[in-house]
Design a protein around this motif. Structure first.
Motif, PDB file in Angstrom:
ATOM      1  N   LEU A  58      16.671 -16.149 -52.871  1.00  0.00           N
ATOM      2  CA  LEU A  58      17.662 -16.073 -53.935  1.00  0.00           C
ATOM      3  C   LEU A  58      18.759 -17.128 -53.806  1.00  0.00           C
ATOM      4  CD1 LEU A  58      17.966 -12.186 -53.913  1.00  0.00           C
ATOM      5  CD2 LEU A  58      16.505 -13.608 -55.376  1.00  0.00           C
ATOM      6  N   LYS A  59      18.808 -17.838 -52.676  1.00  0.00           N
ATOM      7  CA  LYS A  59      19.899 -18.788 -52.444  1.00  0.00           C
ATOM      8  C   LYS A  59      19.439 -20.224 -52.245  1.00  0.00           C
ATOM      9  CE  LYS A  59      23.196 -15.516 -50.829  1.00  0.00           C
ATOM     10  NZ  LYS A  59      24.502 -15.541 -51.393  1.00  0.00           N
ATOM     11  N   SER A  60      18.316 -20.434 -51.528  1.00  0.00           N
ATOM     12  CA  SER A  60      17.931 -21.799 -51.166  1.00  0.00           C
ATOM     13  C   SER A  60      16.420 -21.925 -51.002  1.00  0.00           C
ATOM     14  CB  SER A  60      18.617 -22.198 -49.855  1.00  0.00           C
ATOM     15  OG  SER A  60      18.054 -23.373 -49.325  1.00  0.00           O
ATOM     16  N   GLU A  61      15.823 -22.706 -51.884  1.00  0.00           N
ATOM     17  CA  GLU A  61      14.380 -22.934 -51.791  1.00  0.00           C
ATOM     18  C   GLU A  61      14.017 -23.603 -50.472  1.00  0.00           C
ATOM     19  OE1 GLU A  61      10.870 -24.386 -54.698  1.00  0.00           O
ATOM     20  OE2 GLU A  61      12.639 -25.664 -54.677  1.00  0.00           O
ATOM     21  N   GLU A  62      14.828 -24.558 -50.031  1.00  0.00           N
ATOM     22  CA  GLU A  62      14.560 -25.268 -48.780  1.00  0.00           C
ATOM     23  C   GLU A  62      14.523 -24.294 -47.587  1.00  0.00           C
ATOM     24  OE1 GLU A  62      16.313 -29.004 -46.177  1.00  0.00           O
ATOM     25  OE2 GLU A  62      17.688 -27.890 -47.459  1.00  0.00           O
ATOM     26  N   LEU A  63      15.507 -23.411 -47.511  1.00  0.00           N
ATOM     27  CA  LEU A  63      15.540 -22.433 -46.421  1.00  0.00           C
ATOM     28  C   LEU A  63      14.371 -21.459 -46.513  1.00  0.00           C
ATOM     29  CD1 LEU A  63      19.318 -21.536 -46.167  1.00  0.00           C
ATOM     30  CD2 LEU A  63      17.942 -22.735 -44.461  1.00  0.00           C
ATOM     31  N   LEU A  87      10.016 -11.759 -55.622  1.00  0.00           N
ATOM     32  CA  LEU A  87      11.376 -12.300 -55.762  1.00  0.00           C
ATOM     33  C   LEU A  87      11.332 -13.774 -56.157  1.00  0.00           C
ATOM     34  CD1 LEU A  87      13.179 -10.671 -52.705  1.00  0.00           C
ATOM     35  CD2 LEU A  87      13.436 -10.074 -55.120  1.00  0.00           C
ATOM     36  N   ALA A  88      10.462 -14.550 -55.525  1.00  0.00           N
ATOM     37  CA  ALA A  88      10.362 -15.981 -55.833  1.00  0.00           C
ATOM     38  C   ALA A  88       9.944 -16.211 -57.282  1.00  0.00           C
ATOM     39  CB  ALA A  88       9.389 -16.660 -54.876  1.00  0.00           C
ATOM     40  N   ALA A  89       9.108 -15.330 -57.807  1.00  0.00           N
ATOM     41  CA  ALA A  89       8.643 -15.469 -59.191  1.00  0.00           C
ATOM     42  C   ALA A  89       9.768 -15.289 -60.201  1.00  0.00           C
ATOM     43  CB  ALA A  89       7.533 -14.460 -59.469  1.00  0.00           C
ATOM     44  N   GLN A  90      10.893 -14.772 -59.759  1.00  0.00           N
ATOM     45  CA  GLN A  90      12.027 -14.532 -60.655  1.00  0.00           C
ATOM     46  C   GLN A  90      13.132 -15.573 -60.522  1.00  0.00           C
ATOM     47  OE1 GLN A  90      13.211 -10.229 -60.862  1.00  0.00           O
ATOM     48  NE2 GLN A  90      11.788 -10.105 -59.135  1.00  0.00           N
ATOM     49  N   THR A  91      12.909 -16.609 -59.715  1.00  0.00           N
ATOM     50  CA  THR A  91      13.951 -17.605 -59.493  1.00  0.00           C
ATOM     51  C   THR A  91      13.663 -18.869 -60.299  1.00  0.00           C
ATOM     52  OG1 THR A  91      12.848 -18.510 -57.547  1.00  0.00           O
ATOM     53  CG2 THR A  91      14.450 -16.754 -57.177  1.00  0.00           C
ATOM     54  N   TYR A  92      14.689 -19.466 -60.839  1.00  0.00           N
ATOM     55  CA  TYR A  92      14.536 -20.627 -61.711  1.00  0.00           C
ATOM     56  C   TYR A  92      13.972 -21.834 -60.992  1.00  0.00           C
ATOM     57  CZ  TYR A  92      16.912 -17.803 -65.089  1.00  0.00           C
ATOM     58  OH  TYR A  92      17.226 -16.782 -65.942  1.00  0.00           O
ATOM     59  N   ASN A  93      14.215 -21.962 -59.703  1.00  0.00           N
ATOM     60  CA  ASN A  93      13.702 -23.099 -58.942  1.00  0.00           C
ATOM     61  C   ASN A  93      12.628 -22.669 -57.958  1.00  0.00           C
ATOM     62  OD1 ASN A  93      15.557 -24.901 -60.154  1.00  0.00           O
ATOM     63  ND2 ASN A  93      17.146 -24.148 -58.793  1.00  0.00           N
ATOM     64  N   GLY A  94      11.877 -21.632 -58.288  1.00  0.00           N
ATOM     65  CA  GLY A  94      10.957 -21.040 -57.331  1.00  0.00           C
ATOM     66  C   GLY A  94       9.533 -21.543 -57.332  1.00  0.00           C
ATOM     67  N   LYS A  95       9.214 -22.577 -58.094  1.00  0.00           N
ATOM     68  CA  LYS A  95       7.824 -23.029 -58.195  1.00  0.00           C
ATOM     69  C   LYS A  95       7.236 -23.410 -56.828  1.00  0.00           C
ATOM     70  CE  LYS A  95       4.820 -26.279 -60.515  1.00  0.00           C
ATOM     71  NZ  LYS A  95       4.689 -27.428 -61.370  1.00  0.00           N
ATOM     72  N   GLU A  96       7.978 -24.165 -56.040  1.00  0.00           N
ATOM     73  CA  GLU A  96       7.483 -24.581 -54.720  1.00  0.00           C
ATOM     74  C   GLU A  96       7.392 -23.397 -53.758  1.00  0.00           C
ATOM     75  OE1 GLU A  96       6.137 -27.536 -54.027  1.00  0.00           O
ATOM     76  OE2 GLU A  96       6.514 -27.997 -56.121  1.00  0.00           O
ATOM     77  N   MET A  97       8.349 -22.472 -53.849  1.00  0.00           N
ATOM     78  CA  MET A  97       8.293 -21.277 -53.001  1.00  0.00           C
ATOM     79  C   MET A  97       7.056 -20.453 -53.330  1.00  0.00           C
ATOM     80  SD  MET A  97      12.130 -19.733 -52.633  1.00  0.00           S
ATOM     81  CE  MET A  97      12.640 -19.960 -54.326  1.00  0.00           C
ATOM     82  N   VAL A  98       6.793 -20.266 -54.620  1.00  0.00           N
ATOM     83  CA  VAL A  98       5.625 -19.501 -55.047  1.00  0.00           C
ATOM     84  C   VAL A  98       4.363 -20.154 -54.515  1.00  0.00           C
ATOM     85  CG1 VAL A  98       4.245 -18.892 -57.091  1.00  0.00           C
ATOM     86  CG2 VAL A  98       6.705 -18.441 -57.069  1.00  0.00           C
ATOM     87  N   GLN A 117       5.070  -4.049 -61.808  1.00  0.00           N
ATOM     88  CA  GLN A 117       5.186  -5.414 -62.318  1.00  0.00           C
ATOM     89  C   GLN A 117       4.647  -6.376 -61.267  1.00  0.00           C
ATOM     90  OE1 GLN A 117       9.444  -4.923 -62.657  1.00  0.00           O
ATOM     91  NE2 GLN A 117       9.322  -5.429 -64.852  1.00  0.00           N
ATOM     92  N   ASN A 118       3.775  -7.294 -61.706  1.00  0.00           N
ATOM     93  CA  ASN A 118       3.312  -8.316 -60.780  1.00  0.00           C
ATOM     94  C   ASN A 118       4.135  -9.589 -60.986  1.00  0.00           C
ATOM     95  OD1 ASN A 118       2.208  -9.660 -63.005  1.00  0.00           O
ATOM     96  ND2 ASN A 118       0.096  -9.451 -62.329  1.00  0.00           N
ATOM     97  N   ALA A 119       3.804 -10.642 -60.250  1.00  0.00           N
ATOM     98  CA  ALA A 119       4.609 -11.857 -60.278  1.00  0.00           C
ATOM     99  C   ALA A 119       4.626 -12.520 -61.655  1.00  0.00           C
ATOM    100  CB  ALA A 119       4.103 -12.834 -59.218  1.00  0.00           C
TER     101      ALA A 119
END
Length: 160
Positions: A58-63, A87-98, A117-119
């Motif tokens: 929720l705070k940092s994709e890099e971390l 959680l990653a599926a709900q973040t605006y910058n989460g493509k790389e995390m997903v 609910q799925n991703a």
């Protein structure tokens, strides 16, 4: 009495909350406490059930990506039944995390939260077409895609 693991986990959470936690700090803690590092990063918050990986999503994709690489537990479930992928599926910058989560842990693919609910459903609820595209490309079930069938986003996702 707090243990060393409790103290280190608190320090990491405090640093994350103040946006001062860095990849270098994670590396430092892993070297300082190699035998306890996984216990430190996977300790769960008694209030919401989230570990450091879930909080960092929720705070940092890099971390978050670094914690995935370092053994952060993506299967931990919070009080709402969400794991790290949900959680990653709900973040605006989460493509790389997903993508990173599914590359390393493909069994997360069709997990669901307490509300079933799925991703894909969660990404759709936030209008995140890039994440929806990544999830579908990785094979995530699109349980209720009816509303999308006539939309431009759906045609773009399905036609690549």
């Amino acid at each position: 009495m707090p243990t060393m693991i409790d103290e280190e986990e608190k320090k990491l959470n405090d640093a994350l909350n103040s946006y001062s936690l860095t990849v270098e700090k994670l590396d430092e803690i892993s070297q300082k406490h190699p035998d306890d590092f996984l216990a430190i990063i996977n300790a769960t918050d008694p209030i919401n059930g989230r570990n450091l990986l879930m909080k960092s999503i929720l705070k940092s994709e890099e971390l978050a990506i670094k914690l995935i690489e370092m053994g952060g537990d993506p299967f931990q479930i919070d009080k709402n039944g969400n794991n790290s992928l949900l959680l990653a599926a709900q973040t605006y910058n989460g493509k790389e995390m997903v993508a990173s989560l599914l590359d390393k842990y493909p069994t997360l693919l069709n997990s669901e939260n307490n509300r079933k609910q799925n991703a894909v459903m969660l990404a759709r609820s936030r209008n995140l077409p890039k994440i929806i595209e990544t999830l579908i490309q990785k094979g995530c079930a699109d349980k209720d895609n009816d509303y999308l069938k006539d939309s431009e986003d759906f045609r773009h996702i399905m036609n690549g």
